[in-house]
Scaffold this active site. Structure first.
Site, PDB file in Angstrom:
ATOM      1  N   CYS A 104     -44.046  37.840  16.221  1.00  0.00           N
ATOM      2  CA  CYS A 104     -44.556  39.129  16.704  1.00  0.00           C
ATOM      3  C   CYS A 104     -46.013  39.314  16.285  1.00  0.00           C
ATOM      4  O   CYS A 104     -46.339  39.239  15.093  1.00  0.00           O
ATOM      5  CB  CYS A 104     -43.719  40.282  16.155  1.00  0.00           C
ATOM      6  SG  CYS A 104     -44.318  41.908  16.674  1.00  0.00           S
ATOM      7  N   LYS A 145     -38.214  31.828  15.982  1.00  0.00           N
ATOM      8  CA  LYS A 145     -39.258  31.887  16.994  1.00  0.00           C
ATOM      9  C   LYS A 145     -40.610  31.952  16.308  1.00  0.00           C
ATOM     10  O   LYS A 145     -40.801  32.751  15.380  1.00  0.00           O
ATOM     11  CB  LYS A 145     -39.080  33.094  17.921  1.00  0.00           C
ATOM     12  CG  LYS A 145     -40.099  33.116  19.060  1.00  0.00           C
ATOM     13  CD  LYS A 145     -39.858  34.261  20.040  1.00  0.00           C
ATOM     14  CE  LYS A 145     -40.865  34.150  21.206  1.00  0.00           C
ATOM     15  NZ  LYS A 145     -40.727  35.271  22.159  1.00  0.00           N
ATOM     16  N   GLY A 206     -43.891  31.309  27.296  1.00  0.00           N
ATOM     17  CA  GLY A 206     -45.260  31.725  27.539  1.00  0.00           C
ATOM     18  C   GLY A 206     -45.768  31.422  28.927  1.00  0.00           C
ATOM     19  O   GLY A 206     -45.737  30.275  29.374  1.00  0.00           O
ATOM     20  N   GLU A 207     -46.210  32.471  29.659  1.00  0.00           N
ATOM     21  CA  GLU A 207     -46.882  32.360  30.949  1.00  0.00           C
ATOM     22  C   GLU A 207     -46.040  31.714  32.045  1.00  0.00           C
ATOM     23  O   GLU A 207     -46.579  31.038  32.927  1.00  0.00           O
ATOM     24  CB  GLU A 207     -48.203  31.599  30.803  1.00  0.00           C
ATOM     25  CG  GLU A 207     -49.297  32.386  30.105  1.00  0.00           C
ATOM     26  CD  GLU A 207     -49.657  33.694  30.817  1.00  0.00           C
ATOM     27  OE1 GLU A 207     -50.125  33.655  31.962  1.00  0.00           O
ATOM     28  OE2 GLU A 207     -49.477  34.756  30.198  1.00  0.00           O
ATOM     29  N   GLY A 229     -40.278  36.339  29.472  1.00  0.00           N
ATOM     30  CA  GLY A 229     -40.326  37.724  29.035  1.00  0.00           C
ATOM     31  C   GLY A 229     -40.835  38.672  30.089  1.00  0.00           C
ATOM     32  O   GLY A 229     -40.099  39.142  30.953  1.00  0.00           O
ATOM     33  N   ARG A 230     -42.146  38.946  30.072  1.00  0.00           N
ATOM     34  CA  ARG A 230     -42.714  39.991  30.929  1.00  0.00           C
ATOM     35  C   ARG A 230     -42.477  39.731  32.412  1.00  0.00           C
ATOM     36  O   ARG A 230     -42.330  40.674  33.200  1.00  0.00           O
ATOM     37  CB  ARG A 230     -44.213  40.121  30.649  1.00  0.00           C
ATOM     38  CG  ARG A 230     -44.539  40.697  29.274  1.00  0.00           C
ATOM     39  CD  ARG A 230     -46.020  40.595  28.977  1.00  0.00           C
ATOM     40  NE  ARG A 230     -46.451  39.215  28.865  1.00  0.00           N
ATOM     41  CZ  ARG A 230     -47.711  38.811  29.019  1.00  0.00           C
ATOM     42  NH1 ARG A 230     -48.647  39.690  29.324  1.00  0.00           N
ATOM     43  NH2 ARG A 230     -48.028  37.536  28.881  1.00  0.00           N
TER      44      ARG A 230
END
Length: 317
Positions: A104, A145, A206-207, A229-230
């Site tokens: 985080c 993570k 990631g990405e 994620g996003r």
């Protein structure tokens, strides 16, 4: 996609986003093999059972979402003994696995000795993972993570070796440093470098925003496990698309808009109607990046504060 088996896809834990309602909705759409809760911050005490159940209501349903997807509890902190105590209690309550957050990047978390701040101390990462691994049954996965490093990506090599030596079952790597934040690109090429020094099972993160991104990521990372994620907020069908090897075709406005009332209802039942308004607006803000219709809808709904008016509007879509 013919060079590897069907990938295992993880829904990334995102604080204030991937709560029970979002996990429940997204896993119903298909393609997600594994969920991890939003992090549970551990300082110096054992959390009450109520806190665990609030963080992970799935504990009441076998640590799985209503569609059957397993959910691990994620813990974040810097002190060994409290993390061990909370990991043990999570497993006693039925958690199928414990994930340890060393990634985080939030400034508040890092200032209080949590998340990516630990990436600067390989020995501490080892001590935490090792202690938790020894404290919970061997049949219960303990995972971790990390990011590539705090400000130096080379740190991922020693940190990955430490996580492996400590006995973790797998390691998720967000392929950016803490100082990179969420700025593109993600440096997927570091996965190959980690493989040169470690044999631990890796999950690449990631990405990954599309099926095409996934294919590019796999071409570099060559892992069979990936975390998204996003992008799941902007295309909730992305996991299924990847699993079905669909070509790059965005989900339509009509496909997604019908999910909004369902998410609002789940969020209302989970916490409250005002909470549901806030969470639905948050999701709409992400969806606004994907289609002009969502941008228009977000501009309309962001000013509605009364839950009943908000619910009536999204129910009419």
């Amino acid at each position: 996609m013919s060079t590897f088996s069907v990938p295992k896809l993880f829904l990334a834990p995102m604080e204030g986003v991937t709560d029970w309602a979002m996990r429940d909705l997204l896993t119903q759409l298909g393609g997600i093999d594994q969920c991890v809760t939003e992090f549970l911050r551990v300082t110096d005490h054992l959390h009450s059972d109520e806190v665990f159940y609030k963080n992970c209501p799935e504990l009441l349903t076998g640590s799985r979402t209503r569609s059957g997807t397993p959910v691990f509890i994620q813990l974040l902190g810097g002190k060994v003994d409290p993390l061990v105590a909370n990991a043990v209690r999570a497993v006693e309550l039925g958690a199928l696995g414990v994930d340890l957050n060393f990634g985080c990047p939030a400034k508040t978390v890092n200032r209080h000795d949590g998340g990516a701040a630990l990436l600067q101390y390989t020995d501490r990462i080892y001590n935490i993972v090792s202690a938790v691994r020894k404290a919970v049954p061997l049949t219960t996965p303990v995972t971790a993570k990390i990011r590539l490093g705090f400000d130096n990506p080379n740190a991922c090599l020693e940190n990955a070796k430490a996580v492996e030596a400590a006995g973790a079952d797998w390691l998720t790597v967000h392929c950016r440093t803490k100082t990179d934040g969420y700025k593109p690109p993600a440096y997927w090429e570091w996965i190959a470098k980690i493989k040169e020094v470690s044999n631990i099972r890796l999950v690449t993160n990631g990405e990954i925003w599309s099926v095409q991104d996934f294919k590019k990521c796999h071409a570099q990372a060559q892992t069979e496990d990936y975390m998204i994620g996003r992008a799941a907020l902007r295309d909730p069908f992305l996991f299924k698309k990847i699993k079905d090897s669909l070509n790059e075709t965005p989900s339509t406005y009509d496909d997604i808009k019908v999910l909004l009332p369902r998410f609002f209802e789940s969020s209302s039942n989970y916490v409250s109607a005002p909470f549901a308004v806030a969470r639905t607006k948050g999701w709409l803000k992400q969806l606004a990046h994907t289609a002009p219709e969502f941008n228009i809808l977000f501009d309309e709904l962001k000013v509605i504060t009364k839950p009943i008016e908000f619910e009536q509007r999204i129910s009419s879509l």
